[in-house]
Design a protein around this motif. Structure first.
Motif, PDB file in Angstrom:
ATOM      1  N   TYR A  38      41.811  57.697  36.051  1.00 51.70           N
ATOM      2  CA  TYR A  38      41.436  56.310  35.789  1.00 51.70           C
ATOM      3  C   TYR A  38      39.915  56.154  35.774  1.00 51.70           C
ATOM      4  N   ASP A  39      39.405  55.449  34.769  1.00 51.19           N
ATOM      5  CA  ASP A  39      37.992  55.082  34.773  1.00 51.19           C
ATOM      6  C   ASP A  39      37.901  53.585  35.020  1.00 51.19           C
ATOM      7  N   LEU A  40      37.135  53.200  36.022  1.00 53.55           N
ATOM      8  CA  LEU A  40      36.904  51.778  36.279  1.00 53.55           C
ATOM      9  C   LEU A  40      35.932  51.268  35.224  1.00 53.55           C
ATOM     10  N   MET A  41      36.326  50.242  34.458  1.00 49.72           N
ATOM     11  CA  MET A  41      35.458  49.719  33.399  1.00 49.72           C
ATOM     12  C   MET A  41      34.742  48.449  33.824  1.00 49.72           C
ATOM     13  N   GLY A  42      35.330  47.704  34.745  1.00 48.76           N
ATOM     14  CA  GLY A  42      34.712  46.458  35.205  1.00 48.76           C
ATOM     15  C   GLY A  42      35.488  45.928  36.382  1.00 48.76           C
ATOM     16  N   GLN A  43      34.813  45.104  37.203  1.00 47.07           N
ATOM     17  CA  GLN A  43      35.510  44.544  38.371  1.00 47.07           C
ATOM     18  C   GLN A  43      34.803  43.273  38.821  1.00 47.07           C
ATOM     19  N   THR A  44      35.446  42.535  39.694  1.00 48.91           N
ATOM     20  CA  THR A  44      34.802  41.301  40.136  1.00 48.91           C
ATOM     21  C   THR A  44      33.632  41.615  41.070  1.00 48.91           C
ATOM     22  N   LEU A  45      32.593  40.815  40.912  1.00 50.19           N
ATOM     23  CA  LEU A  45      31.410  41.005  41.748  1.00 50.19           C
ATOM     24  C   LEU A  45      31.510  40.150  43.002  1.00 50.19           C
ATOM     25  N   ASP A  46      32.480  39.227  43.022  1.00 49.65           N
ATOM     26  CA  ASP A  46      32.638  38.367  44.223  1.00 49.65           C
ATOM     27  C   ASP A  46      34.122  38.124  44.485  1.00 49.65           C
ATOM     28  N   ASP A  47      34.623  36.928  44.152  1.00 52.24           N
ATOM     29  CA  ASP A  47      36.026  36.623  44.445  1.00 52.24           C
ATOM     30  C   ASP A  47      36.965  37.278  43.432  1.00 52.24           C
ATOM     31  N   ALA A  48      38.189  37.565  43.876  1.00 50.43           N
ATOM     32  CA  ALA A  48      39.228  38.003  42.937  1.00 50.43           C
ATOM     33  C   ALA A  48      39.797  36.754  42.261  1.00 50.43           C
ATOM     34  N   ALA A  49      40.432  36.944  41.089  1.00 50.56           N
ATOM     35  CA  ALA A  49      40.971  35.781  40.363  1.00 50.56           C
ATOM     36  C   ALA A  49      42.031  35.060  41.197  1.00 50.56           C
ATOM     37  N   GLY A  50      42.898  35.832  41.861  1.00 50.54           N
ATOM     38  CA  GLY A  50      43.951  35.212  42.686  1.00 50.54           C
ATOM     39  C   GLY A  50      43.356  34.428  43.850  1.00 50.54           C
ATOM     40  N   GLU A  51      42.267  34.958  44.369  1.00 49.47           N
ATOM     41  CA  GLU A  51      41.561  34.281  45.466  1.00 49.47           C
ATOM     42  C   GLU A  51      41.032  32.934  44.976  1.00 49.47           C
ATOM     43  N   ALA A  52      40.545  32.903  43.718  1.00 51.79           N
ATOM     44  CA  ALA A  52      40.064  31.644  43.139  1.00 51.79           C
ATOM     45  C   ALA A  52      41.220  30.650  43.019  1.00 51.79           C
ATOM     46  N   PHE A  53      42.397  31.133  42.571  1.00 50.61           N
ATOM     47  CA  PHE A  53      43.575  30.255  42.508  1.00 50.61           C
ATOM     48  C   PHE A  53      43.886  29.718  43.909  1.00 50.61           C
ATOM     49  N   ASP A  54      43.853  30.612  44.908  1.00 52.22           N
ATOM     50  CA  ASP A  54      44.194  30.201  46.280  1.00 52.22           C
ATOM     51  C   ASP A  54      43.180  29.192  46.825  1.00 52.22           C
ATOM     52  N   LYS A  55      41.889  29.437  46.541  1.00 47.16           N
ATOM     53  CA  LYS A  55      40.859  28.531  47.063  1.00 47.16           C
ATOM     54  C   LYS A  55      40.910  27.167  46.381  1.00 47.16           C
ATOM     55  N   VAL A  56      41.151  27.179  45.072  1.00 50.57           N
ATOM     56  CA  VAL A  56      41.238  25.900  44.352  1.00 50.57           C
ATOM     57  C   VAL A  56      42.458  25.117  44.845  1.00 50.57           C
ATOM     58  N   ALA A  57      43.557  25.831  45.105  1.00 50.61           N
ATOM     59  CA  ALA A  57      44.753  25.149  45.630  1.00 50.61           C
ATOM     60  C   ALA A  57      44.429  24.508  46.978  1.00 50.61           C
ATOM     61  N   LYS A  58      43.642  25.207  47.767  1.00 49.02           N
ATOM     62  CA  LYS A  58      43.272  24.682  49.087  1.00 49.02           C
ATOM     63  C   LYS A  58      42.399  23.428  48.926  1.00 49.02           C
ATOM     64  N   ILE A  59      41.440  23.503  47.998  1.00 45.88           N
ATOM     65  CA  ILE A  59      40.563  22.343  47.728  1.00 45.88           C
ATOM     66  C   ILE A  59      41.403  21.137  47.309  1.00 45.88           C
ATOM     67  N   LEU A  60      42.443  21.405  46.521  1.00 49.93           N
ATOM     68  CA  LEU A  60      43.292  20.309  46.030  1.00 49.93           C
ATOM     69  C   LEU A  60      44.386  19.920  47.029  1.00 49.93           C
TER      70      LEU A  60
END
Ligand code: KG4
Ligand code: ZN
Length: 347
Positions: A151-173
């Motif tokens: 496997y070659d890693l081509m790119g990755q998140t520099l901060d939050d994961a996408a699922g984490e963003a979903f979880d945090k936005v759900a918490k905000i709401l």
């Protein structure tokens, strides 16, 4: 070969039995969602204690559903990282004890490799090489998958994961944990073009992600929105969910398709908890059709954390002669590029 796979990397206690890395005999997951829901996220100590309670019955159920006894197992694959240390330790030490007593190989597995190979639990599988997006609560990465273990890693998140963003936005709401499913459901009644949340594409050629900006943008928007008087043109909570989801999906789809083009792969794969998202699947399916490439995704229960995907990955590592050393420890951080050294290849 019958491999038992065990995963306790985060908040699910899971075990599965898979034959030759492909045929699932059982997959049992004990979810801790109810336990963590009131806290708006996973509480590590509670997660470890819950794994301790459930690891034994979960493994027993996986064996009985598979119609096998311990003596029928050819190896035990276990997630050693990345993940929560206290949670990982429960799975690793249980697996170590079991493998030692039965005298069968213990195979250490990287959780991310499990997600990449989860597609091989399905009937329809891609041919190598392909490009895979693994997207969950803990990771968002794009890999060029050239073969098993290659496997070659081509790119990755520099901060939050996408699922984490979903979880945090759900918490905000105020929607509770985990956020992905509830935001997806809410978004069905909303307008995705109602609010123009920022898309972080980073530099032109970058395949990396950043989701912390959109989370902050939603938090600021919601703060002002709560104080806004009700009126006909006030966005609804469903509009916020739909516009947020659209922004995240836009970025994931665009980067995955750029990655595919860059290496000339003929197939794309999406895996991990966020890969359950129907809006993401629909958009990737469209994009794949446009580029005349194939699109594969595992069924939802193989997208979220499960022991069967660890068994599939472990099977190929075992074929490669890899075994755990008795002193093997867990790894909170475990980049996929570090796969070889800790596994003791070549025994
Ligand atoms: O793979 P997974 O079970 O655990 C990790 O390794 O993180 O993924 C869980 C994540 C959570 O962040 C959850 O909110 C997200 O996947 N998720 C979704 C959906 N279902 C689960 N996100 C968006 N849409 C969904 N339908
Ligand atoms: Zn995962």
């Amino acid at each position: 070969m019958n491999i038992l796979g065990i995963d306790t990397s985060c908040d699910d206690t899971s075990a599965g039995v898979v034959v030759d890395g492909r045929r699932v005999l059982s997959s049992v997951v004990h979810s801790q969602v109810e336990l963590h829901h009131p806290h708006g996220g996973v509480v590590p100590e509670l997660a470890s204690r819950e794994h301790l309670k459930n690891i034994l019955p979960v493994v027993q159920e996986a064996l009985s559903k598979a119609g096998l006894r311990m003596a029928d197992l050819d190896g035990i694959a276990v997630t050693v990282g990345p993940g929560l240390v206290g949670s990982l330790l429960v799975g690793l030490y249980y697996a170590k004890g079991l493998a030692y007593v039965r005298g069968i190989p213990l195979i250490p597995v990287n959780h991310l490799e499990g997600h990449i190979l989860s597609i091989f639990l399905e009937e329809e599988v891609p041919e190598f090489p392909f490009v895979a997006l693994t997207v969950s609560g803990g990771h968002t990465s794009i890999y060029h998958v050239k073969g098993y273990g290659d496997y070659d890693l081509m790119g990755q998140t520099l901060d939050d994961a996408a699922g984490e963003a979903f979880d945090k936005v759900a918490k905000i709401l105020g929607l509770g944990y985990p956020g992905g499913v509830v935001i997806e459901k809410l978004a069905l009644d909303g307008r995705k073009d109602r609010i123009d949340f920022p898309r972080a594409y980073l530099s032109k050629d970058s395949l990396d992600f950043s989701f912390s900006g959109i989370k902050t943008a939603v938090a600021l928007f919601v703060k002002a929105w709560r104080n806004e008087a009700a009126g006909n043109d006030k966005p609804t909570i469903a509009d916020i969910a739909a516009s947020f989801q659209e922004a995240v999906v836009d970025v994931l789809v665009r980067k995955l398709m750029i990655a595919r083009k860059r290496v000339g792969a003929r197939a794309i794969v999406v895996a991990g908890g966020v890969a359950c998202n129907r809006c993401l699947r629909a958009r990737l399916s469209e994009a794949a059709a446009q580029d005349a490439v194939e699109f594969f995704f595992p069924r939802p229960e193989y997208c979220t954390d499960n022991g069967a995907m660890i068994a599939a990955a472990g099977y190929h590592r075992l074929l490669n002669g890899e075994r755990a050393q008795p002193s093997l420890d867990v790894r909170a951080r475990y980049p996929i590029g570090d796969l070889l050294p800790p596994t003791g290849r070549g025994k």
